[in-house]
Design a protein around this motif. Structure first.
Motif, PDB file in Angstrom:
ATOM      1  N   UNK A  10      30.112 -71.422  28.053  1.00 29.84           N
ATOM      2  CA  UNK A  10      29.127 -72.246  28.768  1.00 29.84           C
ATOM      3  C   UNK A  10      29.339 -73.735  28.503  1.00 29.84           C
ATOM      4  N   UNK A  11      30.539 -74.076  28.041  1.00 29.88           N
ATOM      5  CA  UNK A  11      30.876 -75.480  27.847  1.00 29.88           C
ATOM      6  C   UNK A  11      30.421 -76.053  26.533  1.00 29.88           C
ATOM      7  N   UNK A  12      30.044 -75.210  25.588  1.00 35.22           N
ATOM      8  CA  UNK A  12      29.518 -75.676  24.314  1.00 35.22           C
ATOM      9  C   UNK A  12      30.597 -76.091  23.331  1.00 35.22           C
ATOM     10  N   UNK A  13      30.165 -76.804  22.301  1.00 34.60           N
ATOM     11  CA  UNK A  13      31.028 -77.270  21.228  1.00 34.60           C
ATOM     12  C   UNK A  13      30.674 -76.544  19.937  1.00 34.60           C
ATOM     13  N   UNK A  14      31.386 -76.867  18.853  1.00 36.45           N
ATOM     14  CA  UNK A  14      31.032 -76.301  17.558  1.00 36.45           C
ATOM     15  C   UNK A  14      29.608 -76.694  17.182  1.00 36.45           C
ATOM     16  N   UNK A  15      29.230 -77.905  17.508  1.00 42.31           N
ATOM     17  CA  UNK A  15      27.877 -78.358  17.223  1.00 42.31           C
ATOM     18  C   UNK A  15      26.848 -77.518  17.988  1.00 42.31           C
ATOM     19  N   UNK A  16      27.147 -77.191  19.249  1.00 44.86           N
ATOM     20  CA  UNK A  16      26.243 -76.338  20.026  1.00 44.86           C
ATOM     21  C   UNK A  16      26.124 -74.956  19.401  1.00 44.86           C
ATOM     22  N   UNK A  17      27.240 -74.428  18.937  1.00 47.41           N
ATOM     23  CA  UNK A  17      27.205 -73.117  18.277  1.00 47.41           C
ATOM     24  C   UNK A  17      26.338 -73.171  17.027  1.00 47.41           C
ATOM     25  N   UNK A  18      26.498 -74.217  16.220  1.00 47.26           N
ATOM     26  CA  UNK A  18      25.703 -74.342  15.002  1.00 47.26           C
ATOM     27  C   UNK A  18      24.217 -74.447  15.329  1.00 47.26           C
ATOM     28  N   UNK A  19      23.872 -75.175  16.376  1.00 50.42           N
ATOM     29  CA  UNK A  19      22.469 -75.306  16.775  1.00 50.42           C
ATOM     30  C   UNK A  19      21.931 -73.964  17.267  1.00 50.42           C
ATOM     31  N   UNK A  20      22.752 -73.244  18.054  1.00 44.29           N
ATOM     32  CA  UNK A  20      22.318 -71.940  18.570  1.00 44.29           C
ATOM     33  C   UNK A  20      22.082 -70.953  17.432  1.00 44.29           C
ATOM     34  N   UNK A  21      23.008 -70.890  16.478  1.00 44.68           N
ATOM     35  CA  UNK A  21      22.866 -69.952  15.368  1.00 44.68           C
ATOM     36  C   UNK A  21      21.669 -70.310  14.481  1.00 44.68           C
ATOM     37  N   UNK A  22      21.399 -71.610  14.336  1.00 44.86           N
ATOM     38  CA  UNK A  22      20.288 -72.035  13.494  1.00 44.86           C
ATOM     39  C   UNK A  22      18.948 -71.578  14.048  1.00 44.86           C
ATOM     40  N   UNK A  23      18.855 -71.422  15.364  1.00 41.32           N
ATOM     41  CA  UNK A  23      17.612 -70.975  15.984  1.00 41.32           C
ATOM     42  C   UNK A  23      17.567 -69.506  16.319  1.00 41.32           C
ATOM     43  N   UNK A  24      18.596 -68.769  15.912  1.00 41.76           N
ATOM     44  CA  UNK A  24      18.713 -67.351  16.256  1.00 41.76           C
ATOM     45  C   UNK A  24      17.955 -66.473  15.264  1.00 41.76           C
ATOM     46  N   UNK A  25      17.386 -65.372  15.784  1.00 40.81           N
ATOM     47  CA  UNK A  25      16.746 -64.362  14.943  1.00 40.81           C
ATOM     48  C   UNK A  25      17.283 -62.991  15.350  1.00 40.81           C
ATOM     49  N   UNK A  26      17.545 -62.156  14.361  1.00 40.31           N
ATOM     50  CA  UNK A  26      17.995 -60.782  14.602  1.00 40.31           C
ATOM     51  C   UNK A  26      16.974 -59.804  14.027  1.00 40.31           C
ATOM     52  N   UNK A  27      16.574 -58.830  14.831  1.00 38.75           N
ATOM     53  CA  UNK A  27      15.829 -57.680  14.332  1.00 38.75           C
ATOM     54  C   UNK A  27      16.816 -56.565  14.073  1.00 38.75           C
ATOM     55  N   UNK A  28      17.029 -56.243  12.812  1.00 37.01           N
ATOM     56  CA  UNK A  28      17.875 -55.110  12.442  1.00 37.01           C
ATOM     57  C   UNK A  28      17.014 -53.854  12.499  1.00 37.01           C
ATOM     58  N   UNK A  29      17.219 -53.061  13.538  1.00 41.18           N
ATOM     59  CA  UNK A  29      16.362 -51.894  13.775  1.00 41.18           C
ATOM     60  C   UNK A  29      17.073 -50.617  13.337  1.00 41.18           C
ATOM     61  N   UNK A  30      16.520 -49.985  12.324  1.00 44.63           N
ATOM     62  CA  UNK A  30      17.081 -48.743  11.800  1.00 44.63           C
ATOM     63  C   UNK A  30      15.916 -47.853  11.366  1.00 44.63           C
ATOM     64  N   UNK A  31      16.125 -46.567  11.377  1.00 47.83           N
ATOM     65  CA  UNK A  31      15.042 -45.675  10.965  1.00 47.83           C
ATOM     66  C   UNK A  31      14.716 -45.861   9.490  1.00 47.83           C
ATOM     67  N   UNK A  32      13.454 -45.580   9.144  1.00 50.68           N
ATOM     68  CA  UNK A  32      12.997 -45.665   7.766  1.00 50.68           C
ATOM     69  C   UNK A  32      12.242 -44.408   7.390  1.00 50.68           C
ATOM     70  N   UNK A  33      11.642 -44.419   6.218  1.00 51.49           N
ATOM     71  CA  UNK A  33      11.037 -43.215   5.668  1.00 51.49           C
ATOM     72  C   UNK A  33       9.528 -43.166   5.910  1.00 51.49           C
ATOM     73  N   UNK A  34       9.090 -42.196   6.689  1.00 45.11           N
ATOM     74  CA  UNK A  34       7.658 -41.889   6.758  1.00 45.11           C
ATOM     75  C   UNK A  34       7.248 -41.212   5.464  1.00 45.11           C
TER      76      UNK A  34
END
Length: 431
Positions: free
Chosen positions: A293-317
């Motif tokens: 999308x025409x981004x630079x390393x700086x754009x990548x760093x900004x994108x990653x800084x605002x990123x959130x991941x939900x790691x979804x895996x089963x757990x124990x009832x």
């Protein structure tokens, strides 16, 4: 709390179909891709140059898939919202020299993958599925979904000590399945059988990644059918929910984030592979998306800084027969909504700010959630969450659905929890 949910019990029906049709990570990825294709996503090859066009795209590599949706007007530094999951489950996998036998029985040599509850694989009718690699370099998915193999248990008359000492299984001696009668070991017999089943010429198959699976179908359970029993819920339940959520949000007109599904292979044995969470796949895809999308390393760093991941895996009832093994103040119940996993020693990646992100998504979706923490006297499992956080430097939160019998050949969850998870994931991806 209101409930503006998009998914209902029909989601659970579809989950059961997904489980049955996905006996291997390769099948799971193919089925997830087919669902995304119906939502307008298109596959892109890692060997091609990528463009910056909007819309849904996905990359498949072995038993892993990364899919993302670029909304109109997304800037190169637009952060990502990621649902992470894994496609593999503990099972019995075929060895390089599979043909063996003893005492007039023909057997298939298998290796233990991950940490299965071995006793749950005994006296089960097992099929065989996975991927064949052909002489020309192409691959073929195979699924013998009928009673083909069986790991026979020793009769009680020959092991009376099982009542006093418990069942003791040697992974090498006691877990090799039978699939026929005969005194002669037919070298190449198993692969030739698969070639015949799929109309291939003898010698066409030069490589294979094959595994056993129970052929019993997923089913509703209980007086009111409020439970679901089935194989590979750890963690195809999350793969299915993440796929459904990504397809749903791709119809939205205004997204402040780029929603992503990352379903990895090999979580059950450490994630260290080119298709595992500890490999370069996710980071490479996200980085290339920024640059396309025409981004630079700086754009990548900004994108990653605002990123959130939900790691979804089963757990124990909480287990009704072993409640003392759980933390006394944290008893996640089946049917109580998804769980937020916390471990201060970073076996899970959740911290207080991550909890707030998940709480906001659940509130928006009208979904209740619960907290899980291990009993201090018990070792805590882990997920792709800490790996993702450390490898990519992005905020990660560990969540999932509470189940019983984790790593059994057949696991158990509340019938409503899968769609509650999917609704929470939609709210998270929408931001």
């Amino acid at each position: 709390m209101s409930n503006p949910s998009r998914f209902d019990r029909g989601h659970t029906d579809d989950l059961m179909s997904f489980l049955a049709a996905s006996p291997s990570p390769y099948h799971a990825v193919a089925n997830a891709a087919a669902r995304l294709e119906k939502a307008g996503f298109r596959q892109v090859a890692e060997t091609d140059a990528w463009d910056g066009t909007t819309g849904g795209k996905y990359v498949m590599r072995g038993g892993a898939i990364v899919a993302w949706y670029v909304p109109e007007g997304a800037a190169p530094h637009t952060p990502f919202r990621i649902v992470g999951a894994h496609t593999d489950s503990p099972n019995l996998r075929v060895k390089p020299l599979p043909d063996m036998g003893s005492q007039g029985w023909r057997q298939v040599a298998v290796e233990i993958y991950g940490g299965p509850l071995l006793n749950s694989w005994l006296d089960r009718d097992l099929g065989l599925a996975g991927r064949l690699t052909l002489r020309d370099g192409s691959t073929r998915l195979v699924n013998i979904d009928r009673a083909l193999l069986r790991v026979p248990q020793l009769a009680i008359h020959m092991d009376r000590s099982v009542h006093t000492d418990g069942l003791k299984l040697d992974k090498q001696k006691h877990m090799q399945p039978i699939w026929g009668l005969g005194d002669d070991v037919h070298e190449g017999g198993l692969i030739r059988f698969l070639e015949e089943e799929y109309g291939l010429a003898e010698g066409d198959v030069t490589g294979w990644d094959l595994m056993t699976h129970p052929v019993e179908a997923p089913a509703y359970l209980g007086r009111d059918k409020e439970l679901v029993a089935g194989p590979r819920m750890d963690n195809l339940l999350s793969v299915h929910a993440g796929t459904a959520a990504l397809a749903a949000v791709s119809a939205s007109d205004d997204l402040p984030y780029i929603p992503v599904l990352a379903a990895f292979d090999h979580e059950e044995n450490g994630s260290q592979s080119d298709t595992g969470a500890d490999g370069p796949l996710l980071g490479g895809v996200l980085e290339r998306s920024v640059f396309a999308r025409g981004g630079s390393y700086e754009d990548k760093a900004r994108a990653f800084a605002g990123t959130v991941c939900l790691s979804s895996d089963t757990g124990h009832a909480v287990h009704p027969n072993y409640a003392e093994r759980h933390d006394p103040t944290h008893h996640p119940r089946a049917g109580g909504g998804p769980i937020l996993k916390v471990n201060v020693n970073n076996r899970y990646a959740t911290d207080g700010s991550g909890r707030a992100v998940f709480a906001a998504a659940c509130e928006k979706a009208g979904v209740p959630f619960q907290s899980f923490v291990s009993n201090n006297a018990m070792p805590c499992g882990t997920t792709i969450g800490p790996i993702t956080a450390a490898r990519h430097g992005i905020k990660t939160v560990d969540i999932g659905v509470a189940i019983l019998s984790m790593h059994s050949v057949r696991e158990l969850c509340a019938a409503d929890d899968p769609f509650l998870l999917a609704n929470a994931l939609v709210a998270f991806l929408e931001g």
